[in-house]
Design an enzyme around this catalytic site. Structure first.
Site, short mmCIF file in Angstrom:
data_model
loop_
_atom_site.label_atom_id
_atom_site.label_comp_id
_atom_site.label_asym_id
_atom_site.label_seq_id
_atom_site.Cartn_x
_atom_site.Cartn_y
_atom_site.Cartn_z
CD1 TRP A 129 35.90 34.38 39.89
CD2 TRP A 129 36.76 35.67 41.51
NE1 TRP A 129 35.24 34.09 41.07
CE2 TRP A 129 35.75 34.86 42.08
CE3 TRP A 129 37.44 36.57 42.34
CZ2 TRP A 129 35.41 34.91 43.43
CZ3 TRP A 129 37.10 36.63 43.69
CH2 TRP A 129 36.10 35.81 44.21
CE LYS B 174 38.68 29.24 43.57
NZ LYS B 174 37.25 29.24 43.90
CG ASP C 2 43.01 34.16 38.58
OD1 ASP C 2 43.30 33.08 39.15
OD2 ASP C 2 42.07 34.89 38.97
#
Lengths: 365, 365
Positions: B102, B200, B176
């Site tokens: 990511w 999430k 992030d």
């Protein structure tokens, strides 16, 4: 309380049976032990929802395999930016209709991209500030030969004005259909791209449903961020990253409802619903329709009380609210009255409004 | 069927009582006659939902009025582009951690913007391809003095590796936190921006929740499309255009649930849940944890069966599925096994997994 008659311009009324089914399945979707909101977007259960939603929409719009249907977050406003970033490349010309608030916003985003890249934006017609509100007439449009694309809006939600016939432009035509998608007969297959913020005729807010010819998408600029490229969506079936799964689910269910109701039947009902309200508006000088008659929208009926009487308009809105009719206030930028009556808005709600209008006029006219 | 134990990495399990409340209110939200999905985003009923969601999140994260909490569509992937478009201006330098899939994607978007604008991206540390998977150690980071910002990822979902302490960077730090937001103690107020794809620990998919210091947001480039500018969201409280109202509603309800459960209590439970699984992994050579012990994630536990035995791993996943434990497959890019155990994942599900692992090892070890 009883179900409201919700005249909101968007987010807007959804079909009651879609909501009831979603409610039933919310915690445990068809016995798979979890909510749609909890499902992996790479799993089999979600995949069926995703594919069916696309297939039903393509069928309803009459699109063949040359087309891709994409779910892109950010609503129509993000499309305004993406269209220019993809297709308004250095040296290119694009034609834009300036038909009202929304198409003017699309134009503004294109002008920024044109300035940064060295491209040109041509205003093909400008009736944004005309009163009564209206759309350009067929002979008013000035199209640029060889333009990269042209962009128009088929229905201006705030103005309450709708293009009854889409123009012939000579370049790939992109249409913002946020507020009248699947509400009246259109030949979608003649376009190169059309899109709609979902929260009016298609489902809940949180995405635009973008139909684009794959060949046209492939012409997009290469060097733009991944999430802003149409090919990211067309090539990965809107699954490059996690899509807005719940919104896609409700969209798919709403499209199944449109199919079940029969789209031609809905088109006919939409015309009837709007006509009932316009008939009251035209029956007396107490009311004034905001749009020129030939461009009156069947989705967003806009009108004023004589002399643009804001006090009486406020009274109208407040009394209607007490009777279970909500969101009849015009857009904050223009005031007045507005009844948004999308596909899912029931005829009984229109009858209630019409009856209330007649009563209100008697008491206040 | 009974409620599944859903180990999906995202979209992921939501608190059961949030789902049950949402179900109850789906058609008629607290007696206002319509669904949250149908409400105007400018109306009073929705406004309460919007403001409460922001207030609860700010309280949970310990943010004062210097901060703005924004709902931005497109998930974390859109943030990768927006961060660079806003803050990586001509001649600027930005530092990026390359810690896994990511953060490498975030880096790639920044490199594109840097190329177009004439800016520089520095890789502050690179452990993306290390096996065992891990995070950079404190002394490995190379920060650029005077950088416009630095960007890191606190938890790499695919690698199953987590930064237990955030580094001191000397420039505005953007993190992030998509997969470990509000799952463990962090001093959020020391950062300049942190964001998380909602699907999430926060709610359903369809947006990133972006917390940003207003002063930092104001430093963003002026000439970028409206929807890609942070100030569009900070200055209009995420109501410049229609926000993803349903997602914000479920996010707000989930945050109220976190508050009710007690975040410190959840942090403790998260550590216990993960430890139970790691204890089984460490109890025998039959299992191998994928990440270095000091960087093991408490949110995404990743492991293999001895000799990276794909056949046995498939058997494990299939048998678990039959027992009501779903999505234990590792990410398609790396294979193996993964159990994502976010805040809402129940202890009983971990106990069921642990028990099944022991049983599976006995039969197949």
């Amino acid at each position: 309380m009883a179900r409201a008659y919700n005249f909101s311009a968007g987010p807007a009324v959804l079909p009651l049976e879609v909501l009831q089914d979603a409610q039933k399945d919310l915690v445990d979707y068809k016995g798979c032990g979890m909510s749609v909101m909890e499902m992996s977007h790479r799993g089999k259960d979600y995949d069926v929802i995703h594919q069916e939603a696309i297939a039903t929409y393509k069928e309803l719009c009459g699109l063949n395999d040359d087309w891709s249907v994409c779910f892109i977050q950010g609503g129509a406003s993000m499309q305004f930016a993406m269209i220019a970033m993809n297709f308004l490349t250095k040296g290119a010309v694009a034609d834009y209709g300036k038909q009202g608030t929304w198409s003017a916003k699309a134009l503004k985003e294109a002008q920024l991209v044109a300035k940064l890249r060295g491209a040109t934006v041509n205003v093909a017609a400008d009736c944004q500030k005309d009163i009564p509100t209206r759309m350009p007439k067929a002979d008013e449009w000035k199209w640029t030969p060889g333009a990269a694309y042209s962009h128009i809006c088929s229905n201006e939600t705030i103005a309450g004005a709708e293009l009854k016939e889409l123009p012939q432009t000579g370049s790939p035509l992109i249409v913002d259909m946020s507020s009248d998608i699947l509400s009246c007969p259109r030949d979608y297959s003649k376009l190169d791209m059309f899109y709609a913020g979902a929260q009016k005729n298609l489902g809940p807010s949180g995405m635009a449903v973008v139909a684009i010819k794959k060949e046209f998408a492939a012409k997009g600029a290469a060097e733009i961020p991944t999430m802003l490229k149409y090919t990211t969506y067309t090539e990965e079936n809107s699954l490059y990253n996690t899509p807005p799964t719940w919104g896609i689910y409700i969209f798919g269910e709403t499209m199944k409802w449109v199919k079940k109701m029969g789209k031609e039947n809905l088109f006919k009902l939409n015309a009837e619903k709007a006509q009932k309200i316009y008939d009251v508006i035209d029956s007396s000088d107490f009311w004034t329709g905001t749009a020129l008659k030939e461009f009156r929208s069947n989705m967003n009926v806009t009108w004023r009380i004589q002399g643009n009487n804001e006090e009486l308009e406020k009274k109208f809105i407040d009394e209607a609210k007490k009777l279970g009719m909500s969101s009849l206030k015009g857009h904050r930028s223009v005031g007045g009255l507005r009844a948004s009556i999308y596909n899912a808005f029931p005829m009984e709600g229109v009858d209630a409004l019409v009856s209330f209008m007649k009563d209100f006029e008697k008491k206040n006219g």
